[in-house]
Design a protein around this motif. Structure first.
Motif, short mmCIF file in Angstrom:
data_model
loop_
_atom_site.label_atom_id
_atom_site.label_comp_id
_atom_site.label_asym_id
_atom_site.label_seq_id
_atom_site.Cartn_x
_atom_site.Cartn_y
_atom_site.Cartn_z
N LYS A 8 0.83 -1.21 0.00
CA LYS A 8 0.00 0.00 0.00
C LYS A 8 0.87 1.26 0.00
N ILE A 9 1.96 1.23 0.74
CA ILE A 9 2.89 2.38 0.75
C ILE A 9 3.54 2.52 -0.62
N ASN A 11 2.46 1.60 -3.48
CA ASN A 11 1.48 2.01 -4.47
C ASN A 11 0.98 3.45 -4.26
N GLY A 12 1.39 4.08 -3.15
CA GLY A 12 0.95 5.44 -2.86
C GLY A 12 -0.40 5.51 -2.18
N ASP A 13 -0.94 4.36 -1.76
CA ASP A 13 -2.24 4.34 -1.09
C ASP A 13 -2.14 4.71 0.39
N THR A 14 -0.97 4.51 0.99
CA THR A 14 -0.71 4.85 2.38
C THR A 14 0.48 5.80 2.40
N PRO A 15 0.38 6.93 3.09
CA PRO A 15 1.48 7.90 3.08
C PRO A 15 2.69 7.41 3.88
N CYS A 16 3.83 7.98 3.53
CA CYS A 16 5.07 7.70 4.25
C CYS A 16 5.95 8.94 4.17
N ASN A 17 6.98 8.96 5.01
CA ASN A 17 7.97 10.03 4.99
C ASN A 17 9.11 9.57 4.07
N LYS A 18 8.93 9.81 2.79
CA LYS A 18 9.81 9.27 1.74
C LYS A 18 11.20 9.91 1.77
N VAL A 19 12.20 9.04 1.57
CA VAL A 19 13.60 9.45 1.46
C VAL A 19 14.09 9.30 0.02
N TYR A 20 13.61 8.24 -0.65
CA TYR A 20 14.11 7.91 -1.99
C TYR A 20 13.06 7.06 -2.69
N GLU A 21 12.98 7.22 -4.01
CA GLU A 21 12.12 6.36 -4.81
C GLU A 21 12.66 6.27 -6.22
N ASP A 22 12.59 5.07 -6.78
CA ASP A 22 12.85 4.87 -8.20
C ASP A 22 11.82 3.86 -8.70
#
Length: 111
Positions: A8-9, A11-22
């Protein structure tokens, strides 16, 4: 998996405190940190545990370790060092059954 928190995180369905994504991985701050810096790195592909990995997952696991190195060095600037942990199954401390690594740093860590 529809009931997996980390899916869920990812997929963007649950928020998080993002550090990095690819396109393959997402890294975010742990909500219950065990060190001043505590970041989780998850693949966007669901794999329950390291014990469930097969030879087909070797490339994914190698890429995950490369991303851990990149995130620790370039995004978190943990120049003094850091610890990488993968908990496997309930007896090994795994709480969310979607393979993930913990990057811990920001202070000298006890053994």
């Amino acid at each position: 998996m529809s009931d997996c928190l980390f899916c869920k995180i990812a997929n963007g369905d649950t928020p998080c405190n993002k550090v990095y994504e690819d396109e393959d991985f997402l890294a975010f701050h742990d909500i219950h940190p065990k060190a001043p810096t505590h970041v989780l790195v998850i693949p966007k592909f669901h794999l329950p545990t390291l014990a469930d990995a097969t030879e087909q997952d070797v490339a994914l696991l190698g890429l995950m370790m490369d991303r851990v190195r990149h995130i620790a060095d370039k995004e978190l600037h943990l120049d003094a060092g850091y610890r990488v942990v993968i908990n496997v199954r309930e007896g090994g401390g795994q709480e969310v059954f979607h393979i993930h690594t913990h990057i811990l740093g920001g202070k000298k860590l006890p053994f």
